[in-house]
Design an enzyme around this catalytic site. Structure first.
Site, PDB file in Angstrom:
ATOM      1  N   SER C  70       0.795  -1.239   0.000  1.00  0.00           N
ATOM      2  CA  SER C  70       0.000   0.000   0.000  1.00  0.00           C
ATOM      3  C   SER C  70       0.823   1.283   0.000  1.00  0.00           C
ATOM      4  CB  SER C  70      -0.937   0.025   1.199  1.00  0.00           C
ATOM      5  OG  SER C  70      -1.950  -0.928   1.036  1.00  0.00           O
ATOM      6  N   TYR C 247      -5.045   3.499   7.709  1.00  0.00           N
ATOM      7  CA  TYR C 247      -6.366   2.876   7.806  1.00  0.00           C
ATOM      8  C   TYR C 247      -7.067   3.357   9.074  1.00  0.00           C
ATOM      9  CZ  TYR C 247      -3.564   0.057   4.680  1.00  0.00           C
ATOM     10  OH  TYR C 247      -2.720  -0.343   3.711  1.00  0.00           O
TER      11      TYR C 247
END
Lengths: 311, 311, 311, 311
Positions: C70, C247
């Site tokens: 990511s 996140y």
């Protein structure tokens, strides 16, 4: 659906099933979140069958009063429906919710319109209508229920109402939340007081079967000779019980029992076979969805044994 | 519930209601998200009544084939139920969802177990079981449906299946999402191909009433003389239709019509009166919940007029 | 915020902290959902510090390549921002999500507009833009990254890309879901292939610190002498990293570390101190939120020790 | 991030921007849900800049008191953090929520632990701690704030507190909801009374910049010579402001302004540049997310113009 119309000895079925289920393990747990409810004896187990032809069969603790809790939501809905007619559907929907009885989530996305009158939120909106309508809400509502039941022996348990009020933070949250969307007219305190009281009505299986007869018998009239709901409205209340009567276990009840019904955390369940009978079971231990463990079991066995259900 | 058992002239009621409703405004809109479905003529309107005593009455375009779409979900469920029995409930629940037919939200909180077999997600899990079971899933399923219907004239519309596949991104999302939770055994592409095909089955009102007779008539046997589902399983499929047959309008249908039923975005609705009849209506314009506008209207009027419903 | 500007011996701090943390228990677990990633040696632990004045300090496995996963989302965002400018915000938002990286729930309520470009959904929308823009997306993107890094040694791991594709049902679900809302232009298969590849870029801590220098140094120019992002755009990418880089642990990282940063499930974390330095840590074991256990620990200790953070 | 450290004439920038923005259309709407707040004059517009070196520049209505509303949440958090230390994080999280300030949804899935101390729910939990701690909560809290500000002129507006209490059904819902999860110790009525009062504190831009100086200046001491928060705790409060200070527009503020800050529905916004300055803007008209329209605009222009932000 039945293979053929046969003569069923309901009394025999009732008694046999009672003995069988009473001999099996009694799973689940008594609702303890309302301190006063936690005091009930878990061993209580009663059933009362009442047919539209007035055959009445009882077994076990069928004449012992218990806290009817959410079963009262059918009574408040029916009485409000009688008073206000289809206007009530502007403020509460008739869809099953797919969520627990006291969920606030859907209210947020549905802008304060409860999914159905048997969720706590929906019942509060119905209560709000009755609080606006009645001069003395608590007294007047009791008069209406007593008339349905032809009995003056129906009362609130002040101890249970007070007990629930003392811990009912989630219900207070719900009522204030709906009020914030403008779907409660009165002050939340007043609505909640009424709501906690009607949940605290005490009845026996025998009385419940009697009071719910207006949903089973299309020719039912009250002690004063008046009709409660038209045939069409009766059908509709039964339909809502079928789809929404058991919170997020409504599909399961429909699937296993196949009758419209309503449960309460006091351990009672009322089920209706339109045109045929009303049956009430009481056993305080609840399964994890909050419905009477033995009540569910008894009713599933009863419709299986009699090979009768509305489907 | 009915005040008394009276002789109803179903043919007369059917024809009168048809004329009335055909003369009223036809609201709603044809489903256009599947390009091929958008081609249907909005003026189509047909009804077929079939009693358990084999009385058959049709009116309007009752013999014109149309895309049955989600109505097929009852057929796939029933056939899977016949094959696998109650094991299917390990992978799909029986609760109404309270959300639209293609919602992914609940799957996330329910860890890949669809709420019921009539949501797209649940139907895909059922399809996955059949894909695992059948040697040639599409061919074998058609054989099973034809046997139910005693007709060799039941076919997939390859054009509709292909059309839906070409735009079915949300269904692809759903199937891959369930697969990510491990509740799909086969590759999503294969399951989706099967799913899109069974949605693309074409039948007329007449054929649908015939094929669904196994849910209305407890004595039904297929053309080969075999029973489809036991009485108890039949009752359960009807119960799921009652609580989940109309997506987030299931409560409304139950409330207004009072019969178990299932709708499809092709504009068809099948309703069952257990022990009495099966009725199918088709009119392509849909209300905002995705159910046939005239279909809902006709069925509400029909049960009101005949004063018959399961409640 | 610092009590006063003092001279910090970054090299010393780095080495001391490395020794301390390497001696402590290495908690968490390697990401195993991508089979190929599960093969990495959990003992790897490397750090590379690179200041805007080009001081470079490395320790441990700082020159070993690993799957950046990511972290690549910052590169694809920055390159798309360079190409398309503020138009990209029409298709993806900049708000933290409060939900896990692969959640589909918010997409449903937000009608297909991902909350931010660092959720999988948002990164896919960015990928879709690049797929539409580039002639040979995978090759052209690599050229752009190599230019940022002044290195021709940056490559995709085809094995990791293939491994992720083979199990990436949830990402397939996400991409098809966004497509169903119309916020993906290309076919999901093509977008996913690009997405899985850029996640599968392999770099070392040393290379990552170098490639991210454009976000730390306002005077940075690429090997070809061109500026990547304006000062204002650079600031904005850093701001999104600060609020959305970890996140549903973004607040925690901000709280404990106080620098903008981005993590990947390969165990890498890059953090930026604007105007001062870029630091990259790699240790494959992840905490329960999916961020490198030792990476988080090291960076918290590093900003505490140096008494430097942007706050 | 700044290209180079240059001397900025803050006074000049402030005054020029004020003139520009005051001449442009003033969009948005005053918060009217609290009747008393609706009375404020929409034309008010003030700014106060205060540097850590004690340079103070004010323009417009910078000395007019207004209702600080949610800005108070930073003060209650900081004071509770000073008293209880990191124990407070057992009862409230530090993650951005991705939902509006008064959402109940996440509380349900998070079992009564608010996402962060700047949502109403989180602030109520902080208030509950202070109510438990203080002998006379309202009086004692005011003493603490006055000490921060070195001013005895800080007061509650009883009219605003009463006004908010009279309509604060959603806040009552929130507080009872958290109580139902056990994360409120005191009776909701008492916590809400305290909460409504601290929201009703009135300060001017000048006073706010002064009272928030402890978050900008690491050497700050109160009028009594004591430190408020350690350097590490100060950094953490700033980090939470950065990620959570603007409800579901926190990412947007971070993206456009690049400073930690906090807004209130009274139209005030405080922003902090650690080590450099504190700036407060007030203009009552709010954008659709509930943040001051001119406040957001001014601060974005200010950090753009000065080419300074923490990123």
């Amino acid at each position: 659906m039945s293979l053929e119309e046969k003569t069923i000895d309901y009394k025999q079925v009732l008694e046999n099933l009672y003995i069988t289920i009473a001999s099996e393990e009694n799973k689940g747990a008594i609702a303890t979140y309302i301190p006063e409810l936690a005091k009930v004896d878990a061993k209580n187990f009663g059933v009362c069958f009442l047919s539209t032809k007035n055959e009445e069969y009882g077994v076990g603790n069928w004449q012992t009063k218990f806290s009817i809790q959410s079963i009262s939501k059918v009574l408040s809905l029916s009485i409000a429906y009688q008073i206000f007619g289809d206007k009530i559907w502007d403020r509460v929907d008739v869809e099953p919710s797919g969520t627990p009885f006291n969920s606030l989530v859907q209210l947020e996305s549905d802008a304060g319109i409860p999914r159905n009158p048997f969720m706590n939120s929906g019942a509060m909106v119905i209560c709000d209508m009755l609080v606006s309508y009645y001069e003395n809400p608590k007294e007047d509502f009791l008069v209406a229920v007593r008339e349905l039941c032809s009995s003056s022996e129906i009362r609130y348990s002040e101890a249970v109402a007070k007990s629930e009020a003392s811990v009912g933070y989630r219900n207070k949250a719900l009522c204030n939340f709906i009020k914030s969307f403008g779907n409660i007219e009165n002050e939340p305190e007043e609505v909640l007081d009424f709501y906690f009281h009607i949940c605290a009505i005490e009845m026996s299986c025998q009385e419940l079967s009697k009071v719910f007869m207006f949903l089973a018998n299309p020719n039912f009239t009250t002690s004063k000779g008046s009709k409660v709901l038209s045939l069409s409205k009766t059908k509709r209340v039964n339909a809502i019980m079928q789809t929404c009567g058991f919170y997020d276990e409504s599909g399961e009840f429909s699937f296993r029992v196949g009758l419209p019904g309503k449960s309460g955390v006091g351990g009672g369940i009322v089920a209706i076979y339109p045109d045929k009978y009303c049956i009430t079971v009481w056993s305080p231990k609840l399964n994890e969805k909050g419905n009477s463990y033995r009540g569910m079991k008894f009713l599933e066995a009863f419709t299986t044994e009699t090979e009768q259900s509305i489907f």
